[in-house]
Design an enzyme around this catalytic site. Sequence first.
Site, mmCIF file in Angstrom:
data_model
loop_
_atom_site.group_PDB
_atom_site.id
_atom_site.type_symbol
_atom_site.label_atom_id
_atom_site.label_comp_id
_atom_site.label_asym_id
_atom_site.label_seq_id
_atom_site.Cartn_x
_atom_site.Cartn_y
_atom_site.Cartn_z
ATOM 1 N N ARG A 126 0.823 -1.238 0.000
ATOM 2 C CA ARG A 126 0.000 0.000 0.000
ATOM 3 C C ARG A 126 0.843 1.268 0.000
ATOM 4 O O ARG A 126 0.425 2.316 0.470
ATOM 5 C CB ARG A 126 -0.966 0.035 1.176
ATOM 6 N N LYS A 226 9.559 22.986 -14.846
ATOM 7 C CA LYS A 226 8.578 21.937 -14.569
ATOM 8 C C LYS A 226 8.144 21.987 -13.106
ATOM 9 O O LYS A 226 6.960 21.827 -12.790
ATOM 10 C CB LYS A 226 9.136 20.555 -14.935
ATOM 11 N N ARG A 240 -0.765 22.182 -15.994
ATOM 12 C CA ARG A 240 0.195 21.189 -16.504
ATOM 13 C C ARG A 240 0.062 20.981 -18.008
ATOM 14 O O ARG A 240 0.967 20.486 -18.666
ATOM 15 C CB ARG A 240 -0.011 19.841 -15.800
ATOM 16 N N ASN A 244 2.470 20.160 -22.492
ATOM 17 C CA ASN A 244 2.189 19.400 -23.706
ATOM 18 C C ASN A 244 2.485 20.180 -24.980
ATOM 19 O O ASN A 244 2.112 19.751 -26.069
ATOM 20 C CB ASN A 244 0.727 18.946 -23.724
ATOM 21 N N HIS A 247 3.150 18.431 -28.273
ATOM 22 C CA HIS A 247 2.834 17.016 -28.137
ATOM 23 C C HIS A 247 1.633 16.577 -28.979
ATOM 24 O O HIS A 247 1.519 15.410 -29.308
ATOM 25 C CB HIS A 247 2.608 16.651 -26.657
#
Length: 360
Positions: A126, A226, A240, A244, A247
């Site tokens: 876990r 980042k 975020r 991209n 992309h």
Amino acid sequence: MIRDQIIVQTPDGAYPIFVGTSLLTQVGKLVSNLESANFSKRCAIVTNRRVGALHAARVINSLCGNNFEPYTIEIPDGEKFKTLDTLRAIYDQLIEAQLDRQSVIFALGGGVIGDMTGFAAATFLRGVEFVQLPTTLLAMVDASIGGKVAVDHPRGKNLIGAFKQPLAVISDTDMLATLPEAEFRSGMAEVVKHGIIGDAELFWKLEVGSWKLEVGDWLPRAIRVKVEIVERDPLEKGERAKLNLGHTFGHAFEKLSNYEMRHGDGVSLGMVCAARLAAQRKICDESFVVRIENLLRAIGLPTRIPNDMTTDAIIDAMTTDKKRVEDHIVFLLPQALGAVEIVDNVTREEIVAVIQATRD
Ligand SMILES: NC(=O)c1ccc[n+]([C@@H]2O[C@H](COP(=O)([O-])OP(=O)(O)OC[C@H]3O[C@@H](n4cnc5c(N)ncnc54)[C@H](O)[C@@H]3O)[C@@H](O)[C@H]2O)c1
């Protein structure tokens, strides 16, 4: 020698990113000195044969020298092994190694190792702590930061994953000396992207050729771009998306090449296309497109779409890409250094014009 230490704030706390040289020989000490340190002696290093042969000994020695008992798990090299089957093999060995909940798992490798090890750490017992020891430029500036961990599914990349923040990221720039040049270039595409979306000075440094010189001069800047974005958007709900840039087009090129094209090469071409689309829409000046193209070319990244990829095939590949909101393809368009705009109303005609203008 630690050159920079960048602290990443997360919803549950914070973790450090260490950047410097000869850091793999200090892994044991750096981890033992962390505030939260109360770890079991038993720990595991996940790596692959190639990276392991080059760099694991230093990590093992450093851990042994700091009272840890590391167990090394070697998995096959390559994205095609970023699977549930490999993950199962990792779990088997973590059990074999008798790790407990206070144990730490070290991910020694590129983004493939980092993503898979992080997912194993998120789920084993876990959840146990893990440390990223990125060995590619892409993993240092991108994959090791932000807590996204995953494995691929036959139906798509990274479909099974989690958010799991590392205990620390230790980026030893000495690793880059053994990295094949094509892998380095591929990582540079993300560095350029970080300059465009968040750091004009980084972009200028790259333009004057500093990427060829001392890595420590620009790598921390690329990492910070980042870091700042994931701090503001830890669970990928909004900002975020900036990461991209390039992309949407880039994934289509990668797909049409049957993934023979490196991710960074796809992103490079994709950024040129995104910039050209921005110029067509008067979101940025034509001169900005030329600057982006010139920098990518100087680094040795592709800026022209291969002629065997037809315009129809590229558009088809883009429309099955997952970066869609409802039925619109979402594009990130650069406005200027440090500013991007999200648009979702691009017409087929506009995309055709961009593709045609990006061929030789
Ligand atoms: N989690 C994220 O946020 C995130 C972000 C970007 C990419 N990724 C993932 O990262 C992966 C790509 O990462 P990558 O580009 O690092 O590829 P990779 O991990 O496959 O590494 C590329 C190649 O370089 C070799 N290598 C690694 N370090 C080396 C070194 N120092 N010397 C010599 N060879 C070395 C590897 O064995 C491999 O053959 C993809 O799976 C992608 O989905 C994740």
